[in-house]
Design a protein around this motif. Structure first.
Motif: not given
Length: 105
Positions: A14-42
């Motif tokens: 259930q928690q991972t499903t909520r994280k997936l929904a948040a990522v699909q809505n382009r929310e930053m909180w469920p991302l790991e550090g590497r992914e967050r850095r890549a997006i912020l860099s871009a």
């Protein structure tokens, strides 16, 4: 033999499903550090290019790639958790069937 204890796995799914929904809505909180850095860099390079009136398509593609990678990672986690839950349920059913068949009837 009662029901198999899958509450922990159900909560994780259930928690991972909520994280997936948040990522699909382009929310930053469920991302790991590497992914967050890549997006912020871009986004940062894209904003500099906008100020300089240059094309931002490469940076937009990098950000989309990072978002897609996060979605794929979360989908893989959900699939792994569901298969682990199914394995536990199957083991419990097998043990219950073995116990029933070993009766003296």
């Amino acid at each position: 033999m009662g029901k198999p204890d899958t509450r922990r796995l159900d909560r994780e799914i259930q928690q991972t499903t909520r994280k997936l929904a948040a990522v699909q809505n382009r929310e930053m909180w469920p991302l790991e550090g590497r992914e967050r850095r890549a997006i912020l860099s871009a986004v940062a390079t894209s904003s500099v290019k906008v100020v300089r009136h240059k094309s931002t398509t490469h940076d937009e593609n990098r950000a989309d790639t990072a978002w897609n990678a996060a979605e794929m990672r979360l989908n893989a986690e959900i699939i792994a958790l569901q298969s682990e839950r199914q394995r536990i349920v199957n083991e419990n059913a097998k043990a219950k069937a073995a116990k029933k068949s070993s009766g003296w009837w």
